[in-house]
Write a protein that holds these residues in place. Sequence first.
Motif, short mmCIF file in Angstrom:
data_model
loop_
_atom_site.label_atom_id
_atom_site.label_comp_id
_atom_site.label_asym_id
_atom_site.label_seq_id
_atom_site.Cartn_x
_atom_site.Cartn_y
_atom_site.Cartn_z
N SER A 265 4.00 5.20 11.23
CA SER A 265 3.97 6.01 12.45
C SER A 265 3.93 7.49 12.06
O SER A 265 4.46 7.88 11.01
CB SER A 265 5.20 5.71 13.31
OG SER A 265 6.39 5.97 12.57
N ALA B 70 0.16 2.23 14.14
CA ALA B 70 1.41 1.70 13.60
C ALA B 70 2.56 1.83 14.59
O ALA B 70 3.61 1.22 14.41
CB ALA B 70 1.76 2.42 12.30
N GLY C 3 0.38 9.46 9.23
CA GLY C 3 0.78 8.09 8.99
C GLY C 3 -0.30 7.22 8.40
O GLY C 3 -0.17 6.00 8.37
N GLY C 4 -1.42 7.83 7.91
CA GLY C 4 -2.48 7.05 7.30
C GLY C 4 -3.44 6.44 8.29
O GLY C 4 -4.31 5.65 7.90
N ALA C 5 -3.32 6.77 9.57
CA ALA C 5 -4.23 6.26 10.60
C ALA C 5 -4.44 7.36 11.63
O ALA C 5 -3.65 8.30 11.74
CB ALA C 5 -3.66 5.01 11.26
N ASP C 6 -5.52 7.25 12.37
CA ASP C 6 -5.82 8.25 13.39
C ASP C 6 -4.73 8.30 14.44
O ASP C 6 -4.22 7.25 14.88
CB ASP C 6 -7.15 7.95 14.07
CG ASP C 6 -8.32 8.15 13.12
OD1 ASP C 6 -8.18 8.95 12.18
OD2 ASP C 6 -9.36 7.49 13.31
N ARG D 269 0.83 -1.20 0.00
CA ARG D 269 0.00 0.00 0.00
C ARG D 269 0.86 1.25 0.00
O ARG D 269 1.93 1.29 0.61
CB ARG D 269 -0.92 -0.01 1.23
CG ARG D 269 -2.04 -1.02 1.14
CD ARG D 269 -2.68 -1.25 2.48
NE ARG D 269 -3.09 0.01 3.12
CZ ARG D 269 -3.61 0.06 4.35
NH1 ARG D 269 -3.78 -1.05 5.04
NH2 ARG D 269 -3.96 1.22 4.86
N LYS E 238 -5.33 1.55 -0.75
CA LYS E 238 -5.64 2.49 0.32
C LYS E 238 -4.31 2.99 0.88
O LYS E 238 -3.26 2.40 0.65
CB LYS E 238 -6.47 1.82 1.42
CG LYS E 238 -5.83 0.61 2.05
CD LYS E 238 -6.79 -0.10 3.02
CE LYS E 238 -7.22 0.78 4.16
NZ LYS E 238 -8.04 0.05 5.15
N ASN F 141 0.08 6.27 16.74
CA ASN F 141 -1.11 5.72 16.09
C ASN F 141 -1.02 4.21 16.14
O ASN F 141 -0.14 3.65 16.81
CB ASN F 141 -1.28 6.27 14.67
CG ASN F 141 -0.13 5.89 13.75
OD1 ASN F 141 0.72 5.06 14.10
ND2 ASN F 141 -0.11 6.49 12.57
N ASP G 224 -11.21 4.45 5.94
CA ASP G 224 -11.12 4.84 7.35
C ASP G 224 -11.82 6.17 7.63
O ASP G 224 -11.82 6.63 8.79
CB ASP G 224 -9.66 4.93 7.78
CG ASP G 224 -8.93 3.61 7.62
OD1 ASP G 224 -9.56 2.57 7.92
OD2 ASP G 224 -7.77 3.61 7.19
N ILE H 238 -0.13 2.62 6.19
CA ILE H 238 -0.08 3.05 7.57
C ILE H 238 1.37 3.11 8.01
O ILE H 238 2.16 2.18 7.78
CB ILE H 238 -0.87 2.08 8.47
CG1 ILE H 238 -2.35 2.08 8.06
CG2 ILE H 238 -0.73 2.45 9.94
CD1 ILE H 238 -3.17 1.09 8.85
N HIS I 279 -9.59 11.70 7.59
CA HIS I 279 -8.73 11.01 6.62
C HIS I 279 -8.97 11.53 5.20
O HIS I 279 -8.98 10.76 4.23
CB HIS I 279 -8.95 9.48 6.66
CG HIS I 279 -8.53 8.87 7.96
ND1 HIS I 279 -9.42 8.72 9.01
CD2 HIS I 279 -7.34 8.40 8.40
CE1 HIS I 279 -8.80 8.16 10.03
NE2 HIS I 279 -7.53 7.96 9.70
#
Length: 1320
Positions: A541, A625, A569-572, A453, A536, A623, A773, A539, A821
Amino acid sequence: MHSPEFVIKPRSHTVWENQCVRLHCTVTGWPDPRVVWYKNNVPIDPLSNPGKYKLESRYNVHSMEINKCDFDDTAQYQVSAMNAKGELSAYASVVVKKGPVSEYGITFQTQIVDRFGVSFGREGETMSLGCTVIIYPALHRYQPEVQWYKDDVLLTSSKWYNMHWSGDRATLTLAHLNKEDEGLYTLRVSTKSGYETYSAYVFVRDTDAEIEGAPGAPLDVRCLDANKDYIIVTWKQPAVDRGSSILGYFVDRCEVGTNHWIQCNDTPVKFARFPVTGLVEGRSYFFRVRAVNKCGMSHPSRVSEPVAAMDPADRARMRGTSAPWTGQIIVTEEEPAEGIIPEKPQELQVTEATKNYLVLSWKPPGEKGLEGVMYYVEKCVSGTDSWQRVNTEIPVKSPRFALFDLAEGKSYRFRVRCCNSAGVGEPSDPTEATTVGDKLDIPSAPSKVVPTRNTDTSVVVSWEASRDAKELVGYYIEGSIVGSNVWEPCNNKPVNATRFICHGLMTGEKYVFRVRAVNAAGLSQFSPESEPVEVKAAIASPAPPYGITVLECVRDSMVLAWKQPTFAGGADITGYFVDYREVIDGVPGQWHEANIKAISERAYRVSDLKENRKYQFQVRATNMAGVGIPSMPSDTFLCEEWTIAVPGPPHDLQITEVRSDSVVLLWKPPVYQGRDPVNGFYLDIKEAGAAEEAWRGVNTKATEKTFMKVNLTEGETYVFRVRAQNKAGVGKTSEVTEPVPALTKPGTKEIAVNVDDEGVVSLNFECGDITSDSKFVWSKNYEQITDSSRLTVETKGNKSKAVFSSLGEDDIGVYSCLVTHTDGASSSYDLSAEELKRLLVVSHEHKFPIIPLKSELAVEMLEKGRVRFWLQAEKISGDAKIEYVFNDVAISQGEKYKMNFDKNTGVIEMFMDALTPADEGTFTFQLKDGKATNQSSLVLIGNVFKELQKESEFQRKEFFRKQGPHFVEYLSYEVTPECSVVLKCKVGNVKKETTAVWYKDGREIKADEHLGFTEGVLKLEIAQISKKDSGMYEVVLKDDRGKDTATLNLKDQGFKDLMNEVFSFIANSSTPLKITSTEKGIRLYTFVNIYNDLLQVTWHYKDSAISFSDRIKSGVVGEQLWLQISEPTEKDMGKYAIEFNMGNGSLRREVELCGQAFDDAFAEFQRLKVTLKYLSSGRARVAGGLPDVVTIQEGKALNLTCNISGDPLPEVTWLKNEKEIASDEHCILRFESGKFASFTITAVSVSDSGKYSILVKNKYGTESGDFTLETTEGLPDLGVTSYWTDADGNVMFGPNTPQQKMEAVQKKKGEKDCSFNVVV
């Protein structure tokens, strides 16, 4: 074969810290040398320090780029080139200096915004890549160094590339896309203070094939090994064959200066190299290549650069230049030595062998003076000694030769002989046996394809390289959505690495990938398919937070705030960790954890500190990750209790809803309140890059809210800050936000309000850039909504809806929706009190719908007096029901009422043949269509009903009237430009037997030439209208079907109105008032088109009406109206005017009789007066005047006689209505004895009426006399009456003069010279 040689050596560089530097060199050698770079004698491995070094080798040009130089990069660098013949090295130094530097005494800051993204184009299209460059401070006419690179190769302007700098925007235009243009494009903006770069990939897809199924075009056509006899053309195979394998390629050539393309090979070649022969030495050529499969031929490739057919040695010794248009190159050769047969060639070898051709190369003999040497090539089949000369007719001039038409699979040996004018030398040593076939094998398939990804639209694909691949050109990658079995190329230009980012993928879809290798021999088999991967964002850090500030400080603790990481980092982000360390005498200590459990807010109180000690802080974000790297250490803060009265700084400033004209700013109140609670906030704004003095307030009155919408100017970039206040004053400013450009991102949508059929109100938001997400977060007054009692949120796909349970005053506020996101997708909706009222009305309308009406119930009159009641619904279905009501009683279809409902137009109508007194009342149409209802009523009572009933009866009568001859337009009049009056009416439904009779005052008017029908119009013309024409006019139209009558009242006011219109024509035809002189004085005059005796005019002097006297008189001669001023003096100077009375208005013509105008007129009068003394005795004169009007009975005789004088004898002319008349039996004109002029009408008729004039003229002057003749009917016989006039034409007595006066006049001494008798 020869050892490596540096054509261009690398040069040393001195650069500033954080700048990039590129070392490059050009190396030749055979075989191609292998190049290795060293730093301080240590080989450089780019993989050991990713991103630091970038090595490139293309077409004998080798380069190394060092990214973001630091002091450790100061070193001596070595590049070594080696092959079987030897090794050679070159050296260059790099010195890194402390920077940045100032230019013009200024340190520039460069920022690249409004960037181009990953771009997709198609062959033949034009593409522009552009970025906006912000340089602070901005200097007028300062231009940085702007450079564009493709795959790290500097681009220059050409027919393919056009670079433009507009002062703040850099643009690169690709004029005609080809697959060669695919690659990574980089913009580099440099100042002496540093540089900034930005890169994005450009993909170029194949254009549509002319023939369905034909392959894509080859690419990257280049020319290698150019010499006198042939040029080897090489190319790269296309990625797209459209389902049918490529059978081979055709090479075309075109001589420079012409447009004539010639195909070089008769049969397609499969090998991606081909020696082109048959060239003219010294001339330059372009080349192109076409691919072919069983479906047809591809488009041609982009043409190669021009290349000349000549040996490299000759090219180096060339002294001539290219001739215009032809590409002809002039080459000078030394004369060969005479009488010396050359020795045999050396080092003969087979350098290239394919199924289609074989290439030999050798070294010429070493003797000097043998520049004129040429060569014969000989071959023999292995195992025999039967040598055959290949080029029997013409020897070759170059030490290289391409052989064709060899039998595939057979083994051959070759040798070469030198020759010149002295003879043919000994043969060279023969080559080893060579079997005809491809020496270069198609590469093996790559393996271990692994997709990972990357972003929402891209995937990183890596693979294991093909084993034992020779002369590898690169790799093609293809992708397919799982289950579709449709493969699409991810690149159309081979990539040299074993890793590639595939862009343009669909978010959320699963893809598989495969790779194949390519070299000159062809394309390998595909690798095994990769495992599926969902597209997508990857993810990782998060990046470190930044902007650490202190919000409050007490004796043993500090409250910190910081800004969220630029990359999540691709995540909350799930929380933050804070570390602190004490700083003693400027020396930092060890880091200590302030919190063990992650905190979710971006503010935290660090406790257990020591008062009056200094501390530094760092923050890490975490996050799913993992925990990211820590932020840079903060500034050093002193832990001491704040005692200031004003508040501390607000914090956590967030920017949302960025648009071209506005932005919304959110913040949190200060932690430190000061002496009193915070009671408001001030928001400041300035343009990014502007001086500190540019800060200005957005609001002049403090706001209690912690959010504000700010209006912006499109295209500008802004920064913001917030200040809090309490009773003590305004506190510290917050941290400044990041720069925000006022631009609406493409695809941005706003919250839409919807009211459904049940009256339920909802707020709807759609986002096109969501990820798996992403979440829709709804807020009221920018506080997240957690209570669902008043608002329920429903989300499906990329749409979210917030539904109000019961809309009321408690719901007033600002509602916003933020999509996580995404790149800041958000919108808001202000539900104000006014908007609430509007929505409640709309909700009620939807809950209790009303059928909309285009028009309410109305009534109209139809033919025969029929009455139509009707209305029209704007929207109604065919199932609607209509109820008709009169005075609250339903009525239905029958003899009296006829109903109709047109479902297509929505027209509802009811007809009645006539109205009776019983129909007075209220009519109502009641509509029902499903849930929707409506009704419309019409009240017809009292005078309204009586007028409608009267109109109905009138229309019935009109209908029957029009069954026979009738008047379409009733009698009216119009005045012609000649001031004639035309009575006219328009008739209809007439036939041949229809008659029309005109009447005046009840008496029939005899028909004459003016009476008749013309296109349904009946006319009666009255010329020279006068008082006798006043009366009541009537036209009767009749035949056997009936009759119709039209009347026109031209009496009293009607006649006045008519004459006023006639007078208006006359007045408007008048000419400007002019001045002339006569022998008696000064005359003012104007002309009209025609004159009428009833016209009333008034002469004015100085705006007062003139009182006429013997000295000042007015009159009319023909169409001339004049004012005579006899014996003028200076008292007569001034403004004169003639006023035409037109009943409802008047018209004035004015003239100034003063100054020079008066002087000129008076002088002319004096001249004429003196002249008259000599000429008056001979001037033509009428010795008497005529009365204004003579009335005579029809049928009687008229005789007029006047005395005429003048010397020479005057000419006498009679006029009627300003037209000259001649003597005939009816009108007898005589001029007897040079003295008497007589006018006789034997029997007067109505047609003789009119205005008559006598005009006498000789060379000394002209004089006239006028009278009007009126003819009457039915008057009694008056006998004979004499009109006597004096010498001036004044009537002394007439038919009504008393007898006593007549006798007195007759007895007067000296009877008048001129008289005339009228016999009545």
